[in-house]
Design a protein around this motif. Sequence first.
Motif, PDB file in Angstrom:
ATOM      1  N   LEU A 113       0.339  -5.097  -1.630  1.00  0.00           N
ATOM      2  CA  LEU A 113       1.268  -5.325  -0.516  1.00  0.00           C
ATOM      3  C   LEU A 113       0.520  -5.432   0.810  1.00  0.00           C
ATOM      4  O   LEU A 113       0.777  -6.339   1.613  1.00  0.00           O
ATOM      5  CB  LEU A 113       2.301  -4.202  -0.460  1.00  0.00           C
ATOM      6  N   MET A 114      -0.440  -4.530   1.032  1.00  0.00           N
ATOM      7  CA  MET A 114      -1.178  -4.554   2.299  1.00  0.00           C
ATOM      8  C   MET A 114      -2.047  -5.796   2.392  1.00  0.00           C
ATOM      9  O   MET A 114      -2.155  -6.413   3.462  1.00  0.00           O
ATOM     10  CB  MET A 114      -2.049  -3.302   2.415  1.00  0.00           C
ATOM     11  N   ALA A 115      -2.660  -6.193   1.278  1.00  0.00           N
ATOM     12  CA  ALA A 115      -3.478  -7.404   1.275  1.00  0.00           C
ATOM     13  C   ALA A 115      -2.619  -8.629   1.583  1.00  0.00           C
ATOM     14  O   ALA A 115      -3.024  -9.520   2.344  1.00  0.00           O
ATOM     15  CB  ALA A 115      -4.175  -7.564  -0.072  1.00  0.00           C
ATOM     16  N   ALA A 116      -1.420  -8.671   0.992  1.00  0.00           N
ATOM     17  CA  ALA A 116      -0.523  -9.801   1.227  1.00  0.00           C
ATOM     18  C   ALA A 116      -0.051  -9.843   2.675  1.00  0.00           C
ATOM     19  O   ALA A 116       0.052 -10.920   3.279  1.00  0.00           O
ATOM     20  CB  ALA A 116       0.683  -9.713   0.282  1.00  0.00           C
ATOM     21  N   ILE A 117       0.228  -8.678   3.260  1.00  0.00           N
ATOM     22  CA  ILE A 117       0.650  -8.629   4.667  1.00  0.00           C
ATOM     23  C   ILE A 117      -0.463  -9.117   5.578  1.00  0.00           C
ATOM     24  O   ILE A 117      -0.239  -9.891   6.514  1.00  0.00           O
ATOM     25  CB  ILE A 117       1.086  -7.190   5.043  1.00  0.00           C
ATOM     26  N   PRO A 175     -15.379  -5.507   1.864  1.00  0.00           N
ATOM     27  CA  PRO A 175     -14.176  -6.196   2.350  1.00  0.00           C
ATOM     28  C   PRO A 175     -13.204  -5.276   3.059  1.00  0.00           C
ATOM     29  O   PRO A 175     -12.433  -5.715   3.912  1.00  0.00           O
ATOM     30  CB  PRO A 175     -13.564  -6.787   1.068  1.00  0.00           C
ATOM     31  N   ASP A 176     -13.241  -3.965   2.742  1.00  0.00           N
ATOM     32  CA  ASP A 176     -12.336  -3.021   3.390  1.00  0.00           C
ATOM     33  C   ASP A 176     -12.634  -2.881   4.884  1.00  0.00           C
ATOM     34  O   ASP A 176     -11.762  -2.481   5.663  1.00  0.00           O
ATOM     35  CB  ASP A 176     -12.422  -1.657   2.716  1.00  0.00           C
ATOM     36  N   ARG A 177     -13.863  -3.201   5.292  1.00  0.00           N
ATOM     37  CA  ARG A 177     -14.219  -3.169   6.719  1.00  0.00           C
ATOM     38  C   ARG A 177     -14.145  -4.554   7.341  1.00  0.00           C
ATOM     39  O   ARG A 177     -13.682  -4.714   8.466  1.00  0.00           O
ATOM     40  CB  ARG A 177     -15.640  -2.632   6.884  1.00  0.00           C
ATOM     41  N   PRO A 213     -10.844 -14.365   5.086  1.00  0.00           N
ATOM     42  CA  PRO A 213     -11.234 -13.067   4.537  1.00  0.00           C
ATOM     43  C   PRO A 213     -11.407 -13.114   3.016  1.00  0.00           C
ATOM     44  O   PRO A 213     -10.811 -13.944   2.341  1.00  0.00           O
ATOM     45  CB  PRO A 213     -10.048 -12.174   4.922  1.00  0.00           C
ATOM     46  N   ASP A 214     -12.223 -12.188   2.492  1.00  0.00           N
ATOM     47  CA  ASP A 214     -12.538 -12.178   1.075  1.00  0.00           C
ATOM     48  C   ASP A 214     -11.551 -11.303   0.312  1.00  0.00           C
ATOM     49  O   ASP A 214     -11.928 -10.336  -0.340  1.00  0.00           O
ATOM     50  CB  ASP A 214     -13.972 -11.665   0.896  1.00  0.00           C
ATOM     51  N   ASN A 286      -5.555   1.113   5.802  1.00  0.00           N
ATOM     52  CA  ASN A 286      -4.831   0.931   4.543  1.00  0.00           C
ATOM     53  C   ASN A 286      -5.561   0.034   3.541  1.00  0.00           C
ATOM     54  O   ASN A 286      -4.924  -0.538   2.656  1.00  0.00           O
ATOM     55  CB  ASN A 286      -3.440   0.350   4.827  1.00  0.00           C
ATOM     56  N   MET A 287      -6.885  -0.087   3.681  1.00  0.00           N
ATOM     57  CA  MET A 287      -7.677  -0.842   2.714  1.00  0.00           C
ATOM     58  C   MET A 287      -8.837   0.025   2.223  1.00  0.00           C
ATOM     59  O   MET A 287      -9.935  -0.026   2.769  1.00  0.00           O
ATOM     60  CB  MET A 287      -8.205  -2.147   3.323  1.00  0.00           C
TER      61      MET A 287
END
Length: 582
Positions: A113-117, A175-177, A213-214, A286-287
């Motif tokens: 969900l967070m990636a999609a947002i 990728p989280d950063r 973004p990756d 949130n990643m």
Amino acid sequence: MTRTFPAVNIVTEPTTIKSASPSQVDDNSVKDLGVSIHEVALDLVDEEENQRKRPTDPDAIATKRSVFDDPMLAPHYWPKKDYENIHRFDPSARWTYREERALVQKIDWKIMLMAAIGFSALNLDRSNVNQANSTSFLTDLGMTTDDFNLGNSVFRLAFLCAELPSQLVSKRVGPDRWIPTQICLWSIVSLSQFWLTGRTSFLVCRVLLGFIPDLVLYLSYFYTKRELPIRLALFWMSMYFCSIVASFLAYGILHLDGVAGEAGWRWLFLMEGGITLLVGVTTFFNMPPSPTQTKAWFRPKGWFSEREEIIMVNRILRDDPTKGDMHNREGLSLRRLWTAICDYDLWPLYILGLMFGIPNGPPATYLTLLLRDIGFNTFQTNLLTIPYQALGIVTMFLVTLLSEHVGERTLVAMLEDLWTLPFLVTLYALPAGPNPWVFFAIVTGLLSYPYTHPIQVFYILLNLGFVVNNNRWGGALVMRGAVSSRTVNASLYNMFVQASSIISAQIYVASDAPRYERGNRILIIICCVNLGILYPGTKAYYIWRNRQRDKIWNSMTVEERDHYLRTTKDMGNRRLDFRFAH
């Protein structure tokens, strides 16, 4: 129905496992090894096919068989010592379908969900220039349609040039950063378009917006090969959903035209850029870097229990052992980069990435301008972009389900251009001054095509050799790939996709307006080339390559296969026991 597993003698430290050597294997084991590779993979195929066809006891064991259940194969696939999730890796771990389904749902809500947002927020800023184009945007800045074309071209060119460096940075810092950083930087550039003064400032902003973004690599840390295609489809469906929301936002924001003496399109850039900045800041918190790294100072208990972490790590590594090859902060060497670029067996897919999206690109980019030219006003135009986006969500999801159900990539991916062709022909045949609503219906039908990009992204991943690659026609063999190849080759594919947008941006030109007959004729020709040559040619190429490999592999004795498997330095799809998906 519960499943039994063969006796496993590998629940020791990886150093013990890796101490195994050919001298410790008796003759019977050697003779069995040449067959066991096929048997493990074929069992996996049969197992997954049977599961899809029959109801499953939720309390039955859901753990899939893998190379880690074979003491002869396991040492070749053991995760590296510095793999970030190594402390949760346990080949003896078992879990039920009930546990796995609950966990996947939790991952969907926490990670997907967070990636999609985040992805949707980026597309909000990327597409609002088209909504601005439904107003006096070009006139206010003293620009023409050709200037707008140039802006789209430099945007895609910057996108293309930044693609691979961005992925390499992402692999080094994580990728989280890197993803949240990009979202924030993108939003600042986007909202700064409020102060555009003319052609030069417009072009500068378009250049600075060019990166991606990756997120696909990030999602692969949490999902298996069977789960990822549907998630990728949902991922790109979120882009359509965002576009629908953006159309309503534009309808409201553009009514601010004249407030504080500023044009409505300026408020559009400012407000939507602000929304993206808020999302970017939220994404920082949130990643999580990996399934076992969700704890932080602001989240001391993390998202997942120890049991859930064990299930996550082992289900991912059983599905794709190569995910343990690199940790999530490890950069790529120049040698690995060059090897990935020289992988000529993926070049047919790069060509597809360059060509498949061109036929529907110009109508999508210029939809708002086309609707304005045909007689609709600014506010009607923004609302009329909603139907094709809603239909696109449905067609994309259905075509992805179809691809997974039939186990076919190439022919299903053709459906996008097959859908587009008759609408392009109808658009080309329209008389001068058509009824606005007839024109709207044709263009809406054209742009409701089933978007097959998610299928083709997964097509690339399959043919890198990062999974137990199999299909019911091409056979099934176990091989070893690399996370590095996945990062680089997926980036190269995206670079070709961005290059296609540069080409499509040059097809509708001012001298061909307003009907763009010459442009539509070019789109029809490209569509026919895709359907008649490129897609069939790609499938034929992979069938031919698999037959070549079969001929060599089948001519080898069991001892020769065993020697090859123990000594080869080939990786991924370079291995003789690899078969290409098609």
